[in-house]
Design an enzyme around this catalytic site. Structure first.
Site, mmCIF file in Angstrom:
data_model
loop_
_atom_site.group_PDB
_atom_site.id
_atom_site.type_symbol
_atom_site.label_atom_id
_atom_site.label_comp_id
_atom_site.label_asym_id
_atom_site.label_seq_id
_atom_site.Cartn_x
_atom_site.Cartn_y
_atom_site.Cartn_z
ATOM 1 C CB CYS A 120 -0.948 0.008 1.191
ATOM 2 S SG CYS A 120 -2.111 -1.348 1.163
ATOM 3 C CG HIS A 259 -2.908 3.678 2.872
ATOM 4 N ND1 HIS A 259 -3.635 3.393 1.734
ATOM 5 C CD2 HIS A 259 -2.797 2.501 3.556
ATOM 6 C CE1 HIS A 259 -3.948 2.104 1.733
ATOM 7 N NE2 HIS A 259 -3.454 1.550 2.830
ATOM 8 C CG ASN A 289 -6.673 -0.327 2.071
ATOM 9 O OD1 ASN A 289 -6.074 0.079 1.072
ATOM 10 N ND2 ASN A 289 -6.050 -0.842 3.118
HETATM 11 O O1 UT7 Z 1 -3.270 -1.086 3.829
HETATM 12 C C1 UT7 Z 1 -3.044 -1.610 5.099
HETATM 13 C C2 UT7 Z 1 -4.121 -2.610 5.351
HETATM 14 N N1 UT7 Z 1 -4.478 -2.932 6.658
HETATM 15 C C3 UT7 Z 1 -5.012 -2.124 7.580
HETATM 16 O O2 UT7 Z 1 -5.026 -0.943 7.512
HETATM 17 C C4 UT7 Z 1 -5.630 -2.832 8.737
HETATM 18 C C5 UT7 Z 1 -5.401 -2.189 10.066
HETATM 19 N N2 UT7 Z 1 -6.281 -2.794 11.035
HETATM 20 C C6 UT7 Z 1 -7.591 -2.452 11.133
HETATM 21 O O3 UT7 Z 1 -8.074 -1.603 10.408
HETATM 22 C C7 UT7 Z 1 -8.402 -3.105 12.209
HETATM 23 O O4 UT7 Z 1 -7.579 -3.930 12.980
HETATM 24 C C8 UT7 Z 1 -9.597 -3.932 11.662
HETATM 25 C C9 UT7 Z 1 -10.647 -3.000 11.062
HETATM 26 C C10 UT7 Z 1 -9.122 -4.910 10.600
HETATM 27 C C11 UT7 Z 1 -10.261 -4.708 12.789
HETATM 28 O O5 UT7 Z 1 -10.666 -3.829 13.812
HETATM 29 P P1 UT7 Z 1 -10.307 -4.150 15.328
HETATM 30 O O6 UT7 Z 1 -10.965 -3.100 16.126
HETATM 31 O O7 UT7 Z 1 -8.811 -4.262 15.413
HETATM 32 O O8 UT7 Z 1 -11.034 -5.524 15.542
HETATM 33 P P2 UT7 Z 1 -10.430 -6.944 15.955
HETATM 34 O O9 UT7 Z 1 -9.665 -7.519 14.799
HETATM 35 O O10 UT7 Z 1 -9.735 -6.814 17.269
HETATM 36 O O11 UT7 Z 1 -11.762 -7.756 16.142
HETATM 37 C C12 UT7 Z 1 -12.697 -7.422 17.136
HETATM 38 C C13 UT7 Z 1 -13.875 -8.380 17.005
HETATM 39 C C14 UT7 Z 1 -13.458 -9.840 16.931
HETATM 40 O O12 UT7 Z 1 -14.418 -10.600 17.610
HETATM 41 P P3 UT7 Z 1 -14.118 -11.123 19.108
HETATM 42 O O13 UT7 Z 1 -12.894 -11.999 18.986
HETATM 43 O O14 UT7 Z 1 -13.884 -9.900 19.941
HETATM 44 O O15 UT7 Z 1 -15.364 -11.875 19.447
HETATM 45 C C15 UT7 Z 1 -13.559 -10.155 15.461
HETATM 46 O O16 UT7 Z 1 -13.833 -11.512 15.195
HETATM 47 O O17 UT7 Z 1 -14.577 -8.096 15.796
HETATM 48 C C16 UT7 Z 1 -14.743 -9.301 15.045
HETATM 49 N N3 UT7 Z 1 -14.743 -8.957 13.620
HETATM 50 C C17 UT7 Z 1 -15.875 -8.629 12.982
HETATM 51 N N4 UT7 Z 1 -17.150 -8.521 13.384
HETATM 52 C C18 UT7 Z 1 -18.075 -8.133 12.478
HETATM 53 C C19 UT7 Z 1 -13.704 -8.899 12.771
HETATM 54 N N5 UT7 Z 1 -14.149 -8.530 11.562
HETATM 55 C C20 UT7 Z 1 -15.483 -8.348 11.657
HETATM 56 C C21 UT7 Z 1 -16.484 -7.963 10.751
HETATM 57 N N6 UT7 Z 1 -17.757 -7.865 11.200
HETATM 58 N N7 UT7 Z 1 -16.217 -7.652 9.453
#
Ligand code: UT7
Length: 341
Positions: A120, A259, A289
């Site tokens: 990215c 970004h 993204n």
């Molecule tokens: O170009 C670079 C690309 N990458 C990025 O920029 C990614 C950077 N990271 C992020 O943007 C965030 O980490 C995410 C948006 C991917 C995730 O957000 P988060 O606040 O870090 O959530 P998490 O991964 O800690 O997940 C929290 C909960 C989990 O459930 P439990 O374990 O707490 O029960 C996940 O399973 O949210 C759940 N979850 C979802 N729930 C509904 C993960 N994805 C989803 C979803 N819908 N799409």
């Protein structure tokens, strides 16, 4: 880090910009039908509401060529005048030839052409390579395109990644200019973080097999929270370093163009940098993204909506797999587009 302005005989500036987004739109409501997610979760965690997805048969080079034609027209530069084409992408049309060669023939150019992969951060890396070519006198006019069709490598069964990405392309024409438009660039990489965001299969380390494709190893795998933490550290640090190298301060900054990965990352970076939210550009809600396309698409949105004027100081800042990061400070030189009607 590039030499300071006064040591450069020739300066480089962005003299044309364009972008392209595929027609098809995938909304959060559409994703609710595919995986266990909700519009509420996606909007609150990322700020994304919809993203554009390539049509069947539409490739990264098609999007890059479409964005490039607009950038060339706005620059008043003919494709035959280009000395070099650099395409930043993580989703090339195929392993080889380079997507840049396919773009070259699609737009009718006849110059050197190569691809660059910094995930990215690719657009920032490619812009720096274009500046280096111009400042060293090896080229006068360079086309830089950031184009990605991440929907083609997303696992649409993985809710933690499939809601994030969209497709698109942005392009700029970088020209030798009388005064510097592009003032400074800082780039960084840390391969120790390679496992945090990757497509594990399909390369020489693990060639695609029926089994690896079935196990979705040719799709994006990401440790979201770790990438999030990295981004919140890297973005302000890189932006600050680019400003400092350009002898600018936060007060001089008209726009920070990060970004477009996640609204929360942009908000956190703005807070750390003490940049007012209204000077941090975001279009992530409508495009998601788009990886290498994200920064030039955002810049083109700013330009076409009449929010850029000659002399404004901007910082473009990216991060991504690698891990990689980079920032560019520049002065905008293009006049605002003529208003329609
Ligand atoms: O170009 C670079 C690309 N990458 C990025 O920029 C990614 C950077 N990271 C992020 O943007 C965030 O980490 C995410 C948006 C991917 C995730 O957000 P988060 O606040 O870090 O959530 P998490 O991964 O800690 O997940 C929290 C909960 C989990 O459930 P439990 O374990 O707490 O029960 C996940 O399973 O949210 C759940 N979850 C979802 N729930 C509904 C993960 N994805 C989803 C979803 N819908 N799409």
């Amino acid at each position: 880090m590039r030499p300071p302005e006064h040591q450069r005989a020739v300066a480089a500036a962005i003299c044309g910009i364009g972008s392209y987004l595929p027609e098809r739109v995938l909304t959060n409501a559409d994703l609710e039908q595919l995986v266990d997610t909700s519009d509420e979760w996606i909007v609150s965690r990322t700020g994304i509401r919809e993203r554009h997805i390539v049509a069947e048969g539409e490739a990264t080079s098609d999007m890059a060529a479409a964005a490039s034609r607009v950038a060339l027209e706005r620059a008043g530069v003919s494709a035959s005048d280009l000395d070099l084409i650099i395409v930043a992408t993580s989703t090339p049309d195929m392993a080889f030839p380079a997507t840049a060669c396919l773009v070259q023939t699609k737009i009718g150019a006849s110059c050197a052409a190569y691809d660059l992969n910094a995930a990215c951060t690719g657009f920032i890396y490619a812009l720096d390579a274009a500046c280096a070519a111009i400042e060293s006198g090896r080229a006068r006019t360079v086309l830089v395109a950031g184009s990605d069709a991440l929907s083609t490598i997303v696992d649409f069964a993985d809710r933690s990644t499939c809601v994030l990405f969209g497709d698109g392309a942005g392009a700029v024409v970088v020209c030798a200019a009388g005064e510097p438009g592009i003032l400074s660039t800082v780039l960084g990489a840390d391969g120790a973080g390679a496992d945090l965001l990757k497509v594990p299969g399909g390369g020489s380390a693990s060639p695609a097999t029926c089994e690896s494709v079935a196990a979705r190893e040719v799709s994006i795998r990401m440790n979201g929270p770790e990438v999030f933490k990295f981004a919140v550290r890297a973005v302000p640090k890189a932006a600050r370093a680019a400003l400092k190298a350009a002898h600018l301060t936060i007060e001089d900054l008209a726009w920070l163009v990060p970004h477009q990965a996640n609204q929360r990352i942009m908000d956190a970076a703005a807070e750390k940098l003490h940049v007012p939210a209204e000077r941090v550009f975001s279009n992530v809600a409508g495009v998601g993204n788009t990886s290498c396309a994200s920064i030039p698409v955002a810049l083109d949105d700013l330009y076409t909506s009449g929010r850029l004027a000659p002399g404004m100081a901007l910082v473009l800042v990216g991060f991504g797999a690698g891990l990689t990061w980079g920032a560019t400070a520049l002065r905008w030189i293009m006049p605002a587009p003529a208003r329609k009607g």
